[in-house]
Design a protein around this motif. Structure first.
Motif, mmCIF file in Angstrom:
data_model
loop_
_atom_site.group_PDB
_atom_site.id
_atom_site.type_symbol
_atom_site.label_atom_id
_atom_site.label_comp_id
_atom_site.label_asym_id
_atom_site.label_seq_id
_atom_site.Cartn_x
_atom_site.Cartn_y
_atom_site.Cartn_z
ATOM 1 N N ALA A 120 1.629 11.109 -2.887
ATOM 2 C CA ALA A 120 1.103 10.241 -3.940
ATOM 3 C C ALA A 120 -0.088 10.892 -4.643
ATOM 4 C CB ALA A 120 0.692 8.896 -3.356
ATOM 5 N N VAL A 121 -0.350 10.436 -5.855
ATOM 6 C CA VAL A 121 -1.492 10.911 -6.630
ATOM 7 C C VAL A 121 -2.312 9.715 -7.084
ATOM 8 C CG1 VAL A 121 -0.386 13.028 -7.435
ATOM 9 C CG2 VAL A 121 -0.094 10.916 -8.746
ATOM 10 N N ASP A 122 -3.576 9.986 -7.409
ATOM 11 C CA ASP A 122 -4.492 8.941 -7.864
ATOM 12 C C ASP A 122 -4.829 9.150 -9.337
ATOM 13 O OD1 ASP A 122 -4.534 7.922 -5.310
ATOM 14 O OD2 ASP A 122 -6.463 8.833 -4.761
ATOM 15 N N HIS A 123 -4.832 8.047 -10.065
ATOM 16 C CA HIS A 123 -5.233 8.058 -11.470
ATOM 17 C C HIS A 123 -6.459 7.169 -11.649
ATOM 18 C CE1 HIS A 123 -0.978 9.245 -11.754
ATOM 19 N NE2 HIS A 123 -1.286 9.805 -12.904
ATOM 20 N N GLU A 124 -7.494 7.698 -12.270
ATOM 21 C CA GLU A 124 -8.689 6.925 -12.588
ATOM 22 C C GLU A 124 -8.413 6.083 -13.836
ATOM 23 O OE1 GLU A 124 -11.607 6.925 -10.969
ATOM 24 O OE2 GLU A 124 -11.355 8.617 -9.593
ATOM 25 N N ARG A 184 -5.238 3.857 -9.669
ATOM 26 C CA ARG A 184 -3.821 3.632 -9.396
ATOM 27 C C ARG A 184 -3.312 4.757 -8.507
ATOM 28 N NH1 ARG A 184 -0.012 0.544 -11.497
ATOM 29 N NH2 ARG A 184 -1.228 0.049 -13.359
ATOM 30 N N ARG A 185 -2.792 4.389 -7.343
ATOM 31 C CA ARG A 185 -2.193 5.364 -6.427
ATOM 32 C C ARG A 185 -0.681 5.217 -6.519
ATOM 33 N NH1 ARG A 185 -4.894 6.341 -0.737
ATOM 34 N NH2 ARG A 185 -6.179 7.560 -2.175
ATOM 35 N N LEU A 232 0.829 -1.205 0.000
ATOM 36 C CA LEU A 232 0.000 0.000 0.000
ATOM 37 C C LEU A 232 0.867 1.261 0.000
ATOM 38 C CD1 LEU A 232 -2.818 1.260 0.197
ATOM 39 C CD2 LEU A 232 -2.635 1.071 2.691
ATOM 40 N N VAL A 233 0.558 2.179 -0.913
ATOM 41 C CA VAL A 233 1.249 3.466 -0.978
ATOM 42 C C VAL A 233 0.566 4.427 -0.011
ATOM 43 C CG1 VAL A 233 1.802 5.449 -2.446
ATOM 44 C CG2 VAL A 233 1.975 3.123 -3.371
ATOM 45 N N CYS A 267 0.282 1.295 -6.505
ATOM 46 C CA CYS A 267 -0.581 0.153 -6.191
ATOM 47 C C CYS A 267 -1.942 0.388 -6.839
ATOM 48 C CB CYS A 267 -0.726 -0.043 -4.685
ATOM 49 S SG CYS A 267 -1.554 1.321 -3.819
ATOM 50 N N LEU A 268 -2.626 -0.697 -7.115
ATOM 51 C CA LEU A 268 -3.976 -0.616 -7.673
ATOM 52 C C LEU A 268 -4.992 -0.740 -6.553
ATOM 53 C CD1 LEU A 268 -3.671 -2.852 -10.869
ATOM 54 C CD2 LEU A 268 -3.829 -0.356 -10.780
ATOM 55 N N LEU A 269 -6.038 0.082 -6.622
ATOM 56 C CA LEU A 269 -7.104 0.068 -5.624
ATOM 57 C C LEU A 269 -8.447 -0.005 -6.324
ATOM 58 C CD1 LEU A 269 -5.841 2.966 -3.316
ATOM 59 C CD2 LEU A 269 -5.471 0.511 -2.994
#
Length: 285
Positions: free
Chosen positions: A56-60, A76-77, A50-51, A85-87
């Motif tokens: 960190a930034v989040d990508h949809e 993706r964070r 886990l990041v 990591c993928l969430l």
């Protein structure tokens, strides 16, 4: 403009504004900064994958699943130029657009602090529907946190912010989600193993005083040979909910019927025997 002294509340508000950091521009193509510093966080110890850095930034990355109550998105964070990591981002829909035909029975045994909130939820006012949407998210995050800590096969609950629940993504690194049990045609040995895993999982739930509440082959994933329970906002308290045993029996019959229809041993998958086992584990007998 008003004259006179500032109230204590106004002083605190102005001080907070002065201390608030200036928003930084997002790196190229990012959708938002990590929300790790807000809302509830999952149980400790946090997994190594886990990041958690606030930089960190989040990508949809797209939609994994749509439903009447919530949509699940792939996220993706990542640290720009670093770890990622993928969430799975489960976002409960606005109360004005959700459907509430099924929630009355599940809500039995749950209590809100304020009678106004309970009344609004019963009457399905706009405010009440929003409260129900919030309660589903709170309930699922709480249940997943308790079950994860107890060792149940559920995705790790990363965090909850409002009506968004971020979960461990179960799938491959390229973003392909793990298959639902309903999509599989297991060989006899694999079917037998999955049944054993299912019984162990349901026993953990019962020992925590819970049953899934809507168990079927559609809300069970098989990830790298491991059976994983998902979609738990409606998890039923076996003691506090007067219909708890009814939900337990329904869960067992639904999933046992699926296994039997695919050739599982009928004696081994007897739903009445499993119901008794789980009721005993939940101290209901």
């Amino acid at each position: 403009m008003r004259r006179g002294r500032l109230t204590e509340e106004e002083r605190e508000r102005l001080a907070a504004l002065r201390d608030e950091p200036v928003p930084q521009p997002l790196p190229d193509d990012a959708d938002r900064w990590s929300t790790w510093d807000t809302g509830e966080r999952g149980p400790r110890p946090h997994p190594r994958w886990l990041v958690t850095e606030l930089a960190a930034v989040d990508h949809e990355l797209g939609v994994l699943k749509t439903g009447k109550e919530a949509d699940v998105h792939l996220l993706r964070r990542s640290i720009p130029g670093g770890n990622s990591c993928l969430l799975a981002a489960k976002r409960y829909r606005d109360g004005d657009h959700r459907m509430f035909q099924r929630d009355a029975g599940y809500l039995e045994g749950r209590r809100m602090r304020k009678s106004r909130e309970m009344r609004a939820m019963r009457q399905r006012t706009s405010f009440g529907r929003g409260m129900i949407a919030q309660q589903w998210a709170v309930a699922e995050f709480g249940v997943l946190s308790a079950l994860w800590a107890a060792g149940a096969p559920v995705p790790y609950p990363v965090q909850r912010v409002g009506t968004e629940v971020l979960l461990e993504f179960l799938g491959t690194p390229d973003g392909t989600a793990a298959p639902r049990l309903a999509a599989l045609r297991p060989e006899p040995d694999e079917l037998d193993e999955l049944w054993s895993q299912l019984v162990e999982a349901l026993v953990v739930l019962a020992e925590q005083g819970l049953t899934h509440g809507d168990l079927s082959a559609y809300n069970v994933l098989v990830h790298e040979g491991q059976l994983m329970l998902i979609d738990l906002p409606q998890a039923v308290d076996l003691v506090a909910n007067p219909q708890g045993v009814t939900y337990l029996r329904r869960d067992v019959h639904n999933i046992a019927d699926w296994f039997r229809a695919r050739g599982a041993d009928e004696h081994r998958t007897d739903p009445e025997e499993l119901t008794i086992l789980l009721a005993t584990a939940g101290n209901l007998m």
